[in-house]
Design a protein around this motif. Structure first.
Motif, PDB file in Angstrom:
ATOM      1  N   ALA A 119       0.785  -1.248   0.152  1.00  0.00           N
ATOM      2  CA  ALA A 119       0.002   0.149   0.139  1.00  0.00           C
ATOM      3  C   ALA A 119       0.940   1.266   0.004  1.00  0.00           C
ATOM      4  O   ALA A 119       0.551   2.280  -0.713  1.00  0.00           O
ATOM      5  CB  ALA A 119      -0.879  -0.085   1.258  1.00  0.00           C
ATOM      6  N   PHE A 120       1.934   1.217   0.867  1.00  0.00           N
ATOM      7  CA  PHE A 120       2.934   2.511   0.579  1.00  0.00           C
ATOM      8  C   PHE A 120       3.544   2.552  -0.609  1.00  0.00           C
ATOM      9  O   PHE A 120       3.549   3.753  -1.260  1.00  0.00           O
ATOM     10  CB  PHE A 120       4.163   2.257   1.796  1.00  0.00           C
ATOM     11  CG  PHE A 120       3.862   2.822   3.117  1.00  0.00           C
ATOM     12  CD1 PHE A 120       4.890   3.650   3.415  1.00  0.00           C
ATOM     13  CD2 PHE A 120       3.011   2.309   3.887  1.00  0.00           C
ATOM     14  CE1 PHE A 120       4.472   4.467   4.560  1.00  0.00           C
ATOM     15  CE2 PHE A 120       2.726   2.972   5.126  1.00  0.00           C
ATOM     16  CZ  PHE A 120       3.729   4.001   5.717  1.00  0.00           C
ATOM     17  N   VAL A 121       3.580   1.571  -1.429  1.00  0.00           N
ATOM     18  CA  VAL A 121       4.241   1.677  -2.909  1.00  0.00           C
ATOM     19  C   VAL A 121       3.286   2.529  -3.639  1.00  0.00           C
ATOM     20  O   VAL A 121       3.170   3.170  -4.537  1.00  0.00           O
ATOM     21  CB  VAL A 121       4.557   0.236  -3.397  1.00  0.00           C
ATOM     22  CG1 VAL A 121       5.109   0.304  -4.835  1.00  0.00           C
ATOM     23  CG2 VAL A 121       6.085  -0.148  -2.689  1.00  0.00           C
ATOM     24  N   ARG A 122       1.995   1.696  -3.700  1.00  0.00           N
ATOM     25  CA  ARG A 122       0.725   1.980  -4.398  1.00  0.00           C
ATOM     26  C   ARG A 122       0.414   3.439  -4.020  1.00  0.00           C
ATOM     27  O   ARG A 122       0.149   4.323  -5.149  1.00  0.00           O
ATOM     28  CB  ARG A 122      -0.698   1.262  -4.165  1.00  0.00           C
ATOM     29  CG  ARG A 122      -0.631   0.111  -5.034  1.00  0.00           C
ATOM     30  CD  ARG A 122      -2.047  -0.568  -4.923  1.00  0.00           C
ATOM     31  NE  ARG A 122      -2.486  -1.025  -3.492  1.00  0.00           N
ATOM     32  CZ  ARG A 122      -2.112  -1.842  -2.817  1.00  0.00           C
ATOM     33  NH1 ARG A 122      -1.186  -2.711  -3.272  1.00  0.00           N
ATOM     34  NH2 ARG A 122      -2.437  -2.011  -1.508  1.00  0.00           N
ATOM     35  N   HIS A 123       0.368   4.047  -2.979  1.00  0.00           N
ATOM     36  CA  HIS A 123      -0.121   5.309  -2.633  1.00  0.00           C
ATOM     37  C   HIS A 123       1.177   6.347  -2.496  1.00  0.00           C
ATOM     38  O   HIS A 123       1.132   7.452  -2.065  1.00  0.00           O
ATOM     39  CB  HIS A 123      -0.826   5.390  -1.330  1.00  0.00           C
ATOM     40  CG  HIS A 123      -2.035   4.650  -1.582  1.00  0.00           C
ATOM     41  ND1 HIS A 123      -3.389   5.164  -1.959  1.00  0.00           N
ATOM     42  CD2 HIS A 123      -2.389   3.305  -1.152  1.00  0.00           C
ATOM     43  CE1 HIS A 123      -4.164   4.268  -2.036  1.00  0.00           C
ATOM     44  NE2 HIS A 123      -3.729   3.130  -1.509  1.00  0.00           N
ATOM     45  N   ASP A 124       2.231   5.944  -2.950  1.00  0.00           N
ATOM     46  CA  ASP A 124       3.536   6.765  -2.867  1.00  0.00           C
ATOM     47  C   ASP A 124       3.782   7.292  -1.428  1.00  0.00           C
ATOM     48  O   ASP A 124       3.979   8.597  -1.366  1.00  0.00           O
ATOM     49  CB  ASP A 124       3.510   7.989  -3.863  1.00  0.00           C
ATOM     50  CG  ASP A 124       4.778   8.627  -4.161  1.00  0.00           C
ATOM     51  OD1 ASP A 124       5.786   7.938  -4.011  1.00  0.00           O
ATOM     52  OD2 ASP A 124       4.663   9.840  -4.583  1.00  0.00           O
ATOM     53  N   GLY A 125       3.702   6.393  -0.641  1.00  0.00           N
ATOM     54  CA  GLY A 125       3.795   6.712   1.045  1.00  0.00           C
ATOM     55  C   GLY A 125       5.305   6.789   1.349  1.00  0.00           C
ATOM     56  O   GLY A 125       5.793   6.853   2.706  1.00  0.00           O
ATOM     57  N   PHE A 126       6.254   7.233   0.299  1.00  0.00           N
ATOM     58  CA  PHE A 126       7.643   7.740   0.784  1.00  0.00           C
ATOM     59  C   PHE A 126       8.263   8.063  -0.377  1.00  0.00           C
ATOM     60  O   PHE A 126       7.919   8.171  -1.336  1.00  0.00           O
ATOM     61  CB  PHE A 126       8.379   6.195   1.014  1.00  0.00           C
ATOM     62  CG  PHE A 126       8.454   5.080  -0.179  1.00  0.00           C
ATOM     63  CD1 PHE A 126       9.612   5.122  -0.836  1.00  0.00           C
ATOM     64  CD2 PHE A 126       7.394   4.409  -0.270  1.00  0.00           C
ATOM     65  CE1 PHE A 126       9.544   4.534  -1.967  1.00  0.00           C
ATOM     66  CE2 PHE A 126       7.334   3.322  -1.198  1.00  0.00           C
ATOM     67  CZ  PHE A 126       8.711   3.535  -1.962  1.00  0.00           C
ATOM     68  N   GLN A 127       9.300   9.044  -0.020  1.00  0.00           N
ATOM     69  CA  GLN A 127      10.352   9.361  -0.921  1.00  0.00           C
ATOM     70  C   GLN A 127      11.510   9.124  -0.924  1.00  0.00           C
ATOM     71  O   GLN A 127      11.933   8.235  -1.348  1.00  0.00           O
ATOM     72  CB  GLN A 127      10.005  11.114  -0.965  1.00  0.00           C
ATOM     73  CG  GLN A 127       8.556  11.574  -1.357  1.00  0.00           C
ATOM     74  CD  GLN A 127       8.409  12.898  -1.557  1.00  0.00           C
ATOM     75  OE1 GLN A 127       9.280  13.770  -1.521  1.00  0.00           O
ATOM     76  NE2 GLN A 127       7.184  13.203  -1.425  1.00  0.00           N
TER      77      GLN A 127
END
Length: 162
Positions: free
Chosen positions: A85-93
């Motif tokens: 989910a972090f990958v799908r929602h761009d939850g990191f930079q």
């Protein structure tokens, strides 16, 4: 020196370390688990968040000897839908805070499921009660992201919570 038996990511370890070594330093320097990050080293940023018997803690504030015979889970030991989910929602930079964010999110979701109240609700959460974005933000407020990926983080957690 203190002899310490600790279970990390399902594996038993015997460490011979000075009693003042933090859990964070024991994980990184003595066990080679560098996924847990040292951010502020003062418990303010959450980059060092790990799970101790499923409960989220700041590893920089914990002495390793306090966690003898407890189950410690670091990002290296996690296989959870929140990661995708972090990958799908761009939850990191930059990714520096991500391991702490993910460990904290897993702990937070368990707290909510167990009915633990938050500053937003003020009361124990009812079983099946949906987490609002406001409540996710409050419950995750101990984890900072210098890049400002909060929107994606909240979306990722919200998706998994539903």
């Amino acid at each position: 020196m203190a002899e310490l038996r600790v279970r990390v990511n399902g594996a038993d370890h015997l460490l011979d370390i000075p009693p003042q070594v933090s859990l964070l330093d024991a994980l990184r320097e003595h066990l080679g688990l560098t996924g847990t990050k040292k951010g502020c080293d003062q418990g303010a940023c959450g980059a060092c968040t790990v799970l101790a018997d499923g409960e989220r803690i700041n590893a920089c504030l914990a002495l390793a000897v306090q966690y003898a015979d407890r189950e410690i889970t670091t990002i290296e030991g996690i296989d959870h839908p929140i990661q995708e989910a972090f990958v799908r929602h761009d939850g990191f930079q930059c990714g520096y805070c991500t391991s702490g964010q993910i460990c904290s999110a897993i702990g937070m979701l368990a707290e909510h499921k167990d009915g633990m109240p938050s500053a937003v609700t003020g009361e124990p959460s009812a079983e099946g009660e949906e987490l609002t974005d406001e409540e996710i933000r409050e419950r995750m407020s101990g984890n900072l992201c210098r890049c400002g990926a909060y929107h994606g983080i909240v979306e990722a957690i919200g998706e998994v919570a539903r």
